[in-house]
Motif scaffolding. Structure first.
Motif, PDB file in Angstrom:
ATOM      1  N   TRP A  19     -32.140  -2.338  50.095  1.00  0.00           N
ATOM      2  CA  TRP A  19     -32.719  -3.678  50.019  1.00  0.00           C
ATOM      3  C   TRP A  19     -31.942  -4.548  49.022  1.00  0.00           C
ATOM      4  O   TRP A  19     -31.852  -5.761  49.197  1.00  0.00           O
ATOM      5  N   ILE A  20     -31.418  -3.904  47.960  1.00  0.00           N
ATOM      6  CA  ILE A  20     -30.638  -4.652  46.971  1.00  0.00           C
ATOM      7  C   ILE A  20     -29.362  -5.180  47.614  1.00  0.00           C
ATOM      8  O   ILE A  20     -28.974  -6.339  47.410  1.00  0.00           O
ATOM      9  N   ARG A  21     -28.696  -4.324  48.421  1.00  0.00           N
ATOM     10  CA  ARG A  21     -27.500  -4.780  49.140  1.00  0.00           C
ATOM     11  C   ARG A  21     -27.822  -5.984  50.021  1.00  0.00           C
ATOM     12  O   ARG A  21     -27.102  -6.982  50.031  1.00  0.00           O
ATOM     13  N   SER A  22     -28.919  -5.878  50.743  1.00  0.00           N
ATOM     14  CA  SER A  22     -29.318  -6.973  51.637  1.00  0.00           C
ATOM     15  C   SER A  22     -29.593  -8.249  50.848  1.00  0.00           C
ATOM     16  O   SER A  22     -29.209  -9.355  51.272  1.00  0.00           O
ATOM     17  N   TRP A  23     -30.259  -8.109  49.715  1.00  0.00           N
ATOM     18  CA  TRP A  23     -30.576  -9.270  48.865  1.00  0.00           C
ATOM     19  C   TRP A  23     -29.288  -9.912  48.362  1.00  0.00           C
ATOM     20  O   TRP A  23     -29.119 -11.142  48.432  1.00  0.00           O
ATOM     21  N   MET A  24     -28.358  -9.097  47.862  1.00  0.00           N
ATOM     22  CA  MET A  24     -27.090  -9.624  47.347  1.00  0.00           C
ATOM     23  C   MET A  24     -26.295 -10.308  48.453  1.00  0.00           C
ATOM     24  O   MET A  24     -25.750 -11.404  48.263  1.00  0.00           O
ATOM     25  N   ASP A  25     -26.223  -9.674  49.610  1.00  0.00           N
ATOM     26  CA  ASP A  25     -25.476 -10.246  50.729  1.00  0.00           C
ATOM     27  C   ASP A  25     -26.113 -11.557  51.197  1.00  0.00           C
ATOM     28  O   ASP A  25     -25.404 -12.505  51.574  1.00  0.00           O
ATOM     29  N   ARG A  26     -27.463 -11.607  51.150  1.00  0.00           N
ATOM     30  CA  ARG A  26     -28.150 -12.836  51.571  1.00  0.00           C
ATOM     31  C   ARG A  26     -27.857 -13.992  50.620  1.00  0.00           C
ATOM     32  O   ARG A  26     -27.641 -15.125  51.068  1.00  0.00           O
ATOM     33  N   TYR A  27     -27.837 -13.720  49.318  1.00  0.00           N
ATOM     34  CA  TYR A  27     -27.513 -14.771  48.350  1.00  0.00           C
ATOM     35  C   TYR A  27     -26.124 -15.339  48.607  1.00  0.00           C
ATOM     36  O   TYR A  27     -25.886 -16.541  48.428  1.00  0.00           O
ATOM     37  N   VAL A  28     -25.185 -14.500  49.011  1.00  0.00           N
ATOM     38  CA  VAL A  28     -23.842 -14.971  49.341  1.00  0.00           C
ATOM     39  C   VAL A  28     -23.858 -15.750  50.649  1.00  0.00           C
ATOM     40  O   VAL A  28     -23.284 -16.848  50.751  1.00  0.00           O
ATOM     41  N   ALA A  29     -24.544 -15.227  51.660  1.00  0.00           N
ATOM     42  CA  ALA A  29     -24.602 -15.900  52.966  1.00  0.00           C
ATOM     43  C   ALA A  29     -25.250 -17.273  52.857  1.00  0.00           C
ATOM     44  O   ALA A  29     -24.851 -18.214  53.570  1.00  0.00           O
ATOM     45  N   GLU A  30     -26.230 -17.394  51.959  1.00  0.00           N
ATOM     46  CA  GLU A  30     -26.917 -18.674  51.777  1.00  0.00           C
ATOM     47  C   GLU A  30     -26.203 -19.601  50.799  1.00  0.00           C
ATOM     48  O   GLU A  30     -26.719 -20.659  50.451  1.00  0.00           O
ATOM     49  N   ARG A  31     -25.026 -19.180  50.338  1.00  0.00           N
ATOM     50  CA  ARG A  31     -24.208 -19.952  49.395  1.00  0.00           C
ATOM     51  C   ARG A  31     -24.953 -20.271  48.104  1.00  0.00           C
ATOM     52  O   ARG A  31     -24.825 -21.362  47.528  1.00  0.00           O
ATOM     53  N   LYS A  32     -25.724 -19.295  47.645  1.00  0.00           N
ATOM     54  CA  LYS A  32     -26.318 -19.382  46.314  1.00  0.00           C
ATOM     55  C   LYS A  32     -25.340 -18.826  45.281  1.00  0.00           C
ATOM     56  O   LYS A  32     -25.130 -19.431  44.224  1.00  0.00           O
ATOM     57  N   PHE A  33     -24.774 -17.669  45.552  1.00  0.00           N
ATOM     58  CA  PHE A  33     -23.729 -17.084  44.725  1.00  0.00           C
ATOM     59  C   PHE A  33     -22.457 -16.967  45.561  1.00  0.00           C
ATOM     60  O   PHE A  33     -22.527 -16.631  46.756  1.00  0.00           O
ATOM     61  N   ALA A  34     -21.310 -17.205  44.922  1.00  0.00           N
ATOM     62  CA  ALA A  34     -20.043 -16.979  45.630  1.00  0.00           C
ATOM     63  C   ALA A  34     -19.832 -15.487  45.850  1.00  0.00           C
ATOM     64  O   ALA A  34     -19.350 -15.058  46.900  1.00  0.00           O
ATOM     65  N   GLY A  35     -20.194 -14.701  44.850  1.00  0.00           N
ATOM     66  CA  GLY A  35     -20.074 -13.247  44.923  1.00  0.00           C
ATOM     67  C   GLY A  35     -20.852 -12.625  43.791  1.00  0.00           C
ATOM     68  O   GLY A  35     -21.264 -13.314  42.852  1.00  0.00           O
ATOM     69  N   SER A  36     -21.073 -11.320  43.867  1.00  0.00           N
ATOM     70  CA  SER A  36     -21.812 -10.641  42.802  1.00  0.00           C
ATOM     71  C   SER A  36     -21.551  -9.142  42.862  1.00  0.00           C
ATOM     72  O   SER A  36     -21.032  -8.627  43.861  1.00  0.00           O
ATOM     73  N   SER A  37     -21.931  -8.466  41.776  1.00  0.00           N
ATOM     74  CA  SER A  37     -21.882  -6.999  41.735  1.00  0.00           C
ATOM     75  C   SER A  37     -23.088  -6.491  40.969  1.00  0.00           C
ATOM     76  O   SER A  37     -23.629  -7.194  40.112  1.00  0.00           O
ATOM     77  N   MET A  38     -23.501  -5.277  41.283  1.00  0.00           N
ATOM     78  CA  MET A  38     -24.701  -4.677  40.684  1.00  0.00           C
ATOM     79  C   MET A  38     -24.432  -3.205  40.433  1.00  0.00           C
ATOM     80  O   MET A  38     -23.917  -2.489  41.304  1.00  0.00           O
ATOM     81  N   LEU A  39     -24.747  -2.750  39.220  1.00  0.00           N
ATOM     82  CA  LEU A  39     -24.547  -1.361  38.829  1.00  0.00           C
ATOM     83  C   LEU A  39     -25.827  -0.832  38.199  1.00  0.00           C
ATOM     84  O   LEU A  39     -26.378  -1.455  37.283  1.00  0.00           O
ATOM     85  N   VAL A  40     -26.302   0.309  38.713  1.00  0.00           N
ATOM     86  CA  VAL A  40     -27.556   0.909  38.236  1.00  0.00           C
ATOM     87  C   VAL A  40     -27.275   2.349  37.808  1.00  0.00           C
ATOM     88  O   VAL A  40     -26.653   3.117  38.557  1.00  0.00           O
ATOM     89  N   ALA A  41     -27.741   2.708  36.625  1.00  0.00           N
ATOM     90  CA  ALA A  41     -27.573   4.073  36.129  1.00  0.00           C
ATOM     91  C   ALA A  41     -28.918   4.598  35.636  1.00  0.00           C
ATOM     92  O   ALA A  41     -29.718   3.848  35.068  1.00  0.00           O
ATOM     93  N   ARG A  42     -29.144   5.885  35.857  1.00  0.00           N
ATOM     94  CA  ARG A  42     -30.349   6.528  35.332  1.00  0.00           C
ATOM     95  C   ARG A  42     -29.970   7.875  34.743  1.00  0.00           C
ATOM     96  O   ARG A  42     -29.246   8.661  35.369  1.00  0.00           O
ATOM     97  N   GLY A  43     -30.446   8.103  33.529  1.00  0.00           N
ATOM     98  CA  GLY A  43     -30.107   9.349  32.853  1.00  0.00           C
ATOM     99  C   GLY A  43     -28.615   9.521  32.659  1.00  0.00           C
ATOM    100  O   GLY A  43     -28.114  10.643  32.568  1.00  0.00           O
ATOM    101  N   GLY A  44     -27.889   8.411  32.584  1.00  0.00           N
ATOM    102  CA  GLY A  44     -26.446   8.467  32.398  1.00  0.00           C
ATOM    103  C   GLY A  44     -25.653   8.665  33.667  1.00  0.00           C
ATOM    104  O   GLY A  44     -24.420   8.742  33.623  1.00  0.00           O
ATOM    105  N   ASP A  45     -26.318   8.757  34.812  1.00  0.00           N
ATOM    106  CA  ASP A  45     -25.648   8.923  36.101  1.00  0.00           C
ATOM    107  C   ASP A  45     -25.715   7.634  36.910  1.00  0.00           C
ATOM    108  O   ASP A  45     -26.745   6.960  36.931  1.00  0.00           O
ATOM    109  N   GLU A  46     -24.630   7.314  37.602  1.00  0.00           N
ATOM    110  CA  GLU A  46     -24.626   6.157  38.483  1.00  0.00           C
ATOM    111  C   GLU A  46     -25.388   6.473  39.764  1.00  0.00           C
ATOM    112  O   GLU A  46     -25.094   7.456  40.437  1.00  0.00           O
ATOM    113  N   VAL A  47     -26.357   5.617  40.083  1.00  0.00           N
ATOM    114  CA  VAL A  47     -27.141   5.820  41.302  1.00  0.00           C
ATOM    115  C   VAL A  47     -26.926   4.707  42.332  1.00  0.00           C
ATOM    116  O   VAL A  47     -27.285   4.867  43.499  1.00  0.00           O
ATOM    117  N   PHE A  48     -26.330   3.589  41.909  1.00  0.00           N
ATOM    118  CA  PHE A  48     -26.135   2.479  42.848  1.00  0.00           C
ATOM    119  C   PHE A  48     -25.039   1.573  42.354  1.00  0.00           C
ATOM    120  O   PHE A  48     -24.968   1.240  41.165  1.00  0.00           O
TER     121      PHE A  48
END
Length: 414
Positions: A19-48
């Motif tokens: 859902w996060i991917r879809s949200w980020m892609d939608r913000y770009v498609a709607e010309r709200k953001f030109a581009g973006s990146s998102m990084l999520v870690a839990r317990g020191g491990d990358e999960v997204f």
């Protein structure tokens, strides 16, 4: 680099993370953001991780994991860490008046309540280091409403990347009255830029050198600096705004027909060779670098064997330092976060009551953002660190941060 793991092993639903991917892609498609990146870690491990859109619409260049972005006010937690590193060595204490280090602040005046002119003042106490760190000093920003911000705007007191050394800017600021008596209100301000100059005075080093040697270097944040690192210009993003005028002129903001108007080109930006080391908003860097800083906070002051602060000091920094929430202190200023149910620590906001903040979160989670709509938070109760990068100013353009917190909490199964 941290280990990348199956999200399910760290309590995330992979389908809901999409859902996060879809949200980020939608913000770009709607010309709200030109581009973006998102990084999520839990317990020191990358999960997204996901990146989408472009870092330069004009050049058709993708927004990628190694894109260098302006983090603006996400510099404030770094500067706050710098001061606390010096406090741990006994070089200062937080109740010290700033005039102990910068004599220009020795005799302060504040605007009288209801003042309509910059000359309507009364005697005032000298702000303390603690008040500078917590935005209760009486200082302000040019983009806030009010008499002092108008005077700051007239003098261009914004600590932009190309305004020269900190000392004369800070002395120019000290010659103006405060917006209110120190400690009586909360107002987002250049106070942490002043703290950056205090760090220079206490350490005997320019702020860029102190950061490089004491924080960025030890944490392995090799793509983060006040100027775009050498050889990284081709990875530097352009900055966009939906406003017709100045992307930071919030008092006269008007939305234009073009939602992504470029206002700072990667090729001609003052961040290519900064000569103002703004502790309040001057750093550029990559998402992986900032995740290392966030993880240092989550882990109590150390990362990969490099300790910057004691766990006691980090606990102190990430606690609420206000009498109540921000809203209770009569703020009239722009802020990067909600004010109801949110306290303020040293360099960032602290969740006191997620329900009153109207955004999912754990009590005690620590966060801040930047004017270009970047955002991070550390939730120690859930061992969670999240960093979001984009390049759209002002950050108040869309409710992206609240939506991102909702998306992350929706994806957690434990």
């Amino acid at each position: 680099m941290m280990n990348t793991v199956d999200p399910a092993t760290q309590g995330f639903d992979a389908g809901r993370l999409d859902w996060i991917r879809s949200w980020m892609d939608r913000y770009v498609a709607e010309r709200k953001f030109a581009g973006s990146s998102m990084l999520v870690a839990r317990g020191g491990d990358e999960v997204f991780f996901h990146a989408t859109g472009e870092r330069s619409l004009e050049e058709n260049l993708p927004f990628q994991r190694d894109t260098v972005a302006r983090i603006y006010s996400m510099t404030k937690p770094v500067t706050s860490v710098a001061l606390m590193m010096l406090a741990e060595k006994g070089l200062c204490h937080l109740d010290a008046p700033v005039s102990n280090f910068i004599p220009a602040f020795s005799e302060m005046r504040a605007l009288v309540p209801g003042a309509t002119d910059i000359d309507q003042t009364e005697a005032a106490a000298v702000p303390t280091l603690h008040q500078l760190l917590t935005h209760t000093s009486g200082l302000s920003y040019p983009f806030n409403p009010g008499v002092l911000p108008k005077a700051m705007d007239a003098q261009d007191l914004i600590f932009r990347a190309n305004q020269g050394p900190l000392a004369p800017l800070v002395e120019q600021l000290a010659a103006l009255p405060l917006a209110f008596q120190p400690g009586s209100r909360w107002e987002y301000s250049v106070g942490i830029d002043v703290v950056g100059h205090v760090v220079e005075i206490l350490s005997g080093k320019p702020l860029d050198q102190f950061f490089a040697e004491e924080i960025l270097g030890p944490l392995g944040m090799n793509d983060t600096a006040f100027s775009v690192p050498e050889g990284s210009k081709d990875r530097f993003a352009s900055l966009y705004t939906p406003l017709e005028g100045d992307a930071m002129a919030l008092n006269s903001a008007s939305t234009g027909r073009e939602t992504l108007r470029m206002v700072d080109c990667a090729d001609g930006s003052p961040f290519l060779a900064a000569d103002t080391y703004s502790g309040g908003g001057g750093l550029v860097g990559t998402i992986d670098d900032y995740m290392r800083f966030a993880e240092m906070l989550r882990q109590g002051g150390a990362l990969d064997g490099q300790r910057l602060l004691s766990s006691n000091t980090v606990e102190f920094m990430l606690s609420n330092h206000l009498p109540g929430d921000i809203a209770s202190m009569g703020p009239q200023s722009f802020a990067e976060q909600p004010m109801d149910g949110m306290g303020f620590g040293l360099g960032g906001a602290v969740v006191l009551d997620a329900a009153r903040a109207r955004t999912p979160g754990s009590v005690g989670d620590f966060s801040w953002g930047g004017m270009a709509s970047t955002f991070f938070w550390v939730d120690r109760a859930k061992d969670l660190s999240v960093v979001f990068f984009t390049q759209l100013s002002p950050s108040s353009s869309y409710p992206a941060r609240a939506e991102l917190k909702a998306l992350i909490h929706a994806a957690m199964t434990a």
